[in-house]
Design a protein around this motif. Sequence first.
Motif, PDB file in Angstrom:
ATOM      1  N   VAL A 126       4.137  -1.149  -0.769  1.00 55.98           N
ATOM      2  CA  VAL A 126       3.543   0.219  -1.564  1.00 55.98           C
ATOM      3  C   VAL A 126       1.967  -0.063  -2.025  1.00 55.98           C
ATOM      4  O   VAL A 126       1.566  -1.003  -1.807  1.00 55.98           O
ATOM      5  CB  VAL A 126       4.442   1.025  -3.044  1.00 55.98           C
ATOM      6  N   LYS A 127       1.279   1.598  -1.940  1.00 54.59           N
ATOM      7  CA  LYS A 127       0.009   1.133  -2.050  1.00 54.59           C
ATOM      8  C   LYS A 127       0.041   0.707  -3.842  1.00 54.59           C
ATOM      9  O   LYS A 127       0.169   1.524  -4.465  1.00 54.59           O
ATOM     10  CB  LYS A 127      -0.578   2.003  -1.799  1.00 54.59           C
ATOM     11  N   PRO A 128      -1.075   0.438  -3.977  1.00 58.33           N
ATOM     12  CA  PRO A 128      -1.211  -0.579  -5.534  1.00 58.33           C
ATOM     13  C   PRO A 128      -1.480   0.614  -6.194  1.00 58.33           C
ATOM     14  O   PRO A 128      -1.385   0.795  -7.391  1.00 58.33           O
ATOM     15  CB  PRO A 128      -2.473  -2.098  -4.936  1.00 58.33           C
ATOM     16  N   ARG A 129      -2.366   1.871  -6.017  1.00 57.02           N
ATOM     17  CA  ARG A 129      -2.406   2.520  -6.651  1.00 57.02           C
ATOM     18  C   ARG A 129      -1.223   3.869  -6.797  1.00 57.02           C
ATOM     19  O   ARG A 129      -2.303   4.984  -7.661  1.00 57.02           O
ATOM     20  CB  ARG A 129      -4.177   3.313  -6.011  1.00 57.02           C
ATOM     21  N   MET A 130      -0.602   3.785  -5.997  1.00 58.82           N
ATOM     22  CA  MET A 130       0.027   5.034  -5.988  1.00 58.82           C
ATOM     23  C   MET A 130       0.665   4.691  -7.751  1.00 58.82           C
ATOM     24  O   MET A 130       0.658   3.554  -8.116  1.00 58.82           O
ATOM     25  CB  MET A 130       1.488   4.814  -5.219  1.00 58.82           C
ATOM     26  N   SER A 176       5.791   8.647  -7.235  1.00 61.47           N
ATOM     27  CA  SER A 176       4.920   8.697  -6.200  1.00 61.47           C
ATOM     28  C   SER A 176       5.104   7.337  -5.526  1.00 61.47           C
ATOM     29  O   SER A 176       5.782   7.814  -3.828  1.00 61.47           O
ATOM     30  CB  SER A 176       3.681   9.201  -5.674  1.00 61.47           C
ATOM     31  N   GLY A 177       5.204   5.999  -5.911  1.00 61.15           N
ATOM     32  CA  GLY A 177       5.575   4.716  -5.581  1.00 61.15           C
ATOM     33  C   GLY A 177       6.737   5.133  -5.013  1.00 61.15           C
ATOM     34  O   GLY A 177       7.459   4.945  -3.777  1.00 61.15           O
ATOM     35  N   GLY A 178       7.889   5.292  -5.718  1.00 60.34           N
ATOM     36  CA  GLY A 178       9.763   4.995  -5.717  1.00 60.34           C
ATOM     37  C   GLY A 178       9.594   6.209  -5.057  1.00 60.34           C
ATOM     38  O   GLY A 178      10.594   6.267  -4.164  1.00 60.34           O
ATOM     39  N   LEU A 179       8.727   7.261  -4.868  1.00 62.60           N
ATOM     40  CA  LEU A 179       9.517   8.284  -3.610  1.00 62.60           C
ATOM     41  C   LEU A 179       9.406   7.677  -2.105  1.00 62.60           C
ATOM     42  O   LEU A 179       9.835   8.399  -1.437  1.00 62.60           O
ATOM     43  CB  LEU A 179       8.957   9.913  -4.268  1.00 62.60           C
ATOM     44  N   PHE A 180       7.657   7.434  -2.660  1.00 70.08           N
ATOM     45  CA  PHE A 180       7.937   6.545  -1.011  1.00 70.08           C
ATOM     46  C   PHE A 180       8.326   5.770  -0.519  1.00 70.08           C
ATOM     47  O   PHE A 180       9.204   6.103   0.820  1.00 70.08           O
ATOM     48  CB  PHE A 180       5.980   6.295  -0.829  1.00 70.08           C
ATOM     49  N   GLU A 181       8.906   4.508  -1.632  1.00 64.05           N
ATOM     50  CA  GLU A 181       9.795   3.007  -1.301  1.00 64.05           C
ATOM     51  C   GLU A 181      11.105   4.274  -0.605  1.00 64.05           C
ATOM     52  O   GLU A 181      11.868   3.911   0.441  1.00 64.05           O
ATOM     53  CB  GLU A 181      10.238   2.683  -1.763  1.00 64.05           C
ATOM     54  N   ALA A 182      11.801   5.403  -1.725  1.00 60.37           N
ATOM     55  CA  ALA A 182      13.078   6.080  -1.060  1.00 60.37           C
ATOM     56  C   ALA A 182      12.719   6.709   0.117  1.00 60.37           C
ATOM     57  O   ALA A 182      13.878   6.507   0.680  1.00 60.37           O
ATOM     58  CB  ALA A 182      13.802   7.140  -2.068  1.00 60.37           C
ATOM     59  N   ALA A 183      11.926   7.091   0.518  1.00 61.62           N
ATOM     60  CA  ALA A 183      11.476   8.089   1.590  1.00 61.62           C
ATOM     61  C   ALA A 183      11.845   6.929   3.342  1.00 61.62           C
ATOM     62  O   ALA A 183      12.236   7.461   4.309  1.00 61.62           O
ATOM     63  CB  ALA A 183      10.886   8.929   2.552  1.00 61.62           C
ATOM     64  N   VAL A 184      10.885   6.098   2.387  1.00 61.73           N
ATOM     65  CA  VAL A 184      10.745   5.190   3.909  1.00 61.73           C
ATOM     66  C   VAL A 184      12.956   4.611   4.465  1.00 61.73           C
ATOM     67  O   VAL A 184      12.884   3.701   5.629  1.00 61.73           O
ATOM     68  CB  VAL A 184       9.867   3.985   3.799  1.00 61.73           C
TER      69      VAL A 184
END
Length: 146
Positions: free
Chosen positions: A75-79, A83-91
Amino acid sequence: MSHDHAHLTPISPDSLYNNSKNVNDMAMHMTFFWGKDVLVLFNGWPNGRLGMYILALAFVFLLAVAVEILATVPVKPRMSPLSGGLFEAAVYAVRMALAYSIMLSVMSFNVGIFIVAVAGHAVGRFIVKHRAIAAVYMAANDVPKV
């Protein structure tokens, strides 16, 4: 309430096996077997054609490599947390879809498919761990990044 079961006909495992045929009238295998005559993921694919079977092997191999690589997507540090959680869930959702596709491919009981699935996971893990070990090595030995 009647407990008379005389009218029921028992179903033998052989009758189930002999009646489970796919579109190409090939019996579904319930043990490991060699050969290009296999059904992998999609109806009629690879359809007994050697070139398509090789493509199926390559496809399953790449799916397995992708599953291992997606296991370590940072996860990018600036998320933001959302948005970080949504990105992790999508991946994670994509990774699970690929993993289940590999599982369904291996359930074809084809030895070639099984071998490339395991090899793909091994190569994917090697890629992930090689990157991590190389980064630690370079940091410990003050080696500049190339």
